[in-house]
Design a protein around this motif. Structure first.
Motif, short mmCIF file in Angstrom:
data_model
loop_
_atom_site.label_atom_id
_atom_site.label_comp_id
_atom_site.label_asym_id
_atom_site.label_seq_id
_atom_site.Cartn_x
_atom_site.Cartn_y
_atom_site.Cartn_z
N LYS A 22 0.86 -1.19 0.00
CA LYS A 22 0.00 0.00 0.00
C LYS A 22 0.89 1.23 0.00
O LYS A 22 1.68 1.44 0.92
N ILE B 233 -0.66 4.36 -0.76
CA ILE B 233 -1.73 5.33 -0.95
C ILE B 233 -1.22 6.71 -0.57
O ILE B 233 -0.71 6.93 0.53
N ASP C 290 -1.54 -0.90 -4.19
CA ASP C 290 -2.48 0.24 -4.16
C ASP C 290 -1.68 1.54 -4.12
O ASP C 290 -1.08 1.88 -3.11
N THR D 102 -3.16 4.50 -4.99
CA THR D 102 -4.21 5.51 -5.11
C THR D 102 -3.65 6.87 -4.71
O THR D 102 -3.02 7.01 -3.66
N ARG D 103 -3.89 7.86 -5.53
CA ARG D 103 -3.49 9.27 -5.32
C ARG D 103 -1.98 9.45 -5.09
O ARG D 103 -1.55 10.45 -4.52
N THR E 258 -3.74 -0.70 -8.41
CA THR E 258 -4.66 0.43 -8.34
C THR E 258 -3.86 1.73 -8.41
O THR E 258 -3.02 1.99 -7.55
N ASP F 255 -5.63 4.71 -9.09
CA ASP F 255 -6.72 5.68 -9.15
C ASP F 255 -6.27 7.04 -8.61
O ASP F 255 -5.73 7.14 -7.50
N SER G 72 -6.26 -0.58 -12.41
CA SER G 72 -7.30 0.43 -12.26
C SER G 72 -6.64 1.80 -12.29
O SER G 72 -5.82 2.12 -11.42
N CYS G 73 -6.98 2.58 -13.31
CA CYS G 73 -6.41 3.92 -13.50
C CYS G 73 -7.54 4.95 -13.57
O CYS G 73 -7.57 5.82 -14.43
N THR H 167 -6.73 8.82 -13.26
CA THR H 167 -5.26 8.96 -13.28
C THR H 167 -4.85 10.03 -14.28
O THR H 167 -5.43 10.13 -15.36
#
Length: 170
Positions: free
Chosen positions: A25, A27, A45, A47-48, A65, A67, A85-86, A89
């Protein structure tokens, strides 16, 4: 580091070459100008995450991920991003060369003047994707492969709910 939670960490200019980062992770992490060449991010992950100028060449992003991640001027050459998963993005001035985006979700992703020589299939989600790319892409359909570029690529993306201008010429 597989499975570790490194969320919100500052890893600017770090060296992740050939690292195993499976299910890690990251994130909201900052990996500005990091080298992740050949790293395995399967199921990770990000994400951001800030992935500005990150070198992902030869990396594995399968099921990753991304995202809301920021991939300004990132390098993704020979990358397996199947099922990634984008969503939302930002790909700005990035190089996506020989990137496998089959079964990936690019919903609401923003593409700006990216080299975009990628592989896609009918399951690649392009709803809301916008911007501009230098093509062409390889489209895998029912056991065959065809190359799409220019107006044909723009139309195919539009049929899938996106709006991308394909820049042609040298």
């Amino acid at each position: 580091m597989s499975g570790a939670d490194l969320s919100q960490g500052d890893f600017s200019e770090s060296w992740f070459t050939d690292s195993k980062l499976v299910n890690v992770k990251l994130i909201g992490a900052d990996l500005y100008r990091s080298d992740a060449q050949g790293a395995d991010f399967t199921g990770a992950d990000l994400t951001r995450a800030s992935l500005v100028r990150v070198n992902f060449d030869d990396a594995v992003l399968r099921g990753t991920t991304l995202d809301g991640a920021d991939l300004v001027k990132a390098s993704l050459c020979d990358v397996d991003a199947t099922g990634a998963s984008c969503r939302g993005t930002q790909f700005m001035g990035a190089s996506l060369l020989d990137v496998d985006l089959r079964d990936a979700d690019l919903t609401d992703a923003v593409l700006r003047e990216n080299s975009f020589k990628v592989a896609m299939n009918h399951a690649t989600n392009l709803k809301g994707v916008s911007g501009s790319v230098f093509g062409p892409v390889k489209l895998f359909e029912q056991g065959s492969v065809r190359e799409l570029g220019g107006v044909a690529l723009e139309e195919w993306i539009r049929e899938k709910g996106g709006n991308v201008q394909v820049i042609t010429g040298a």
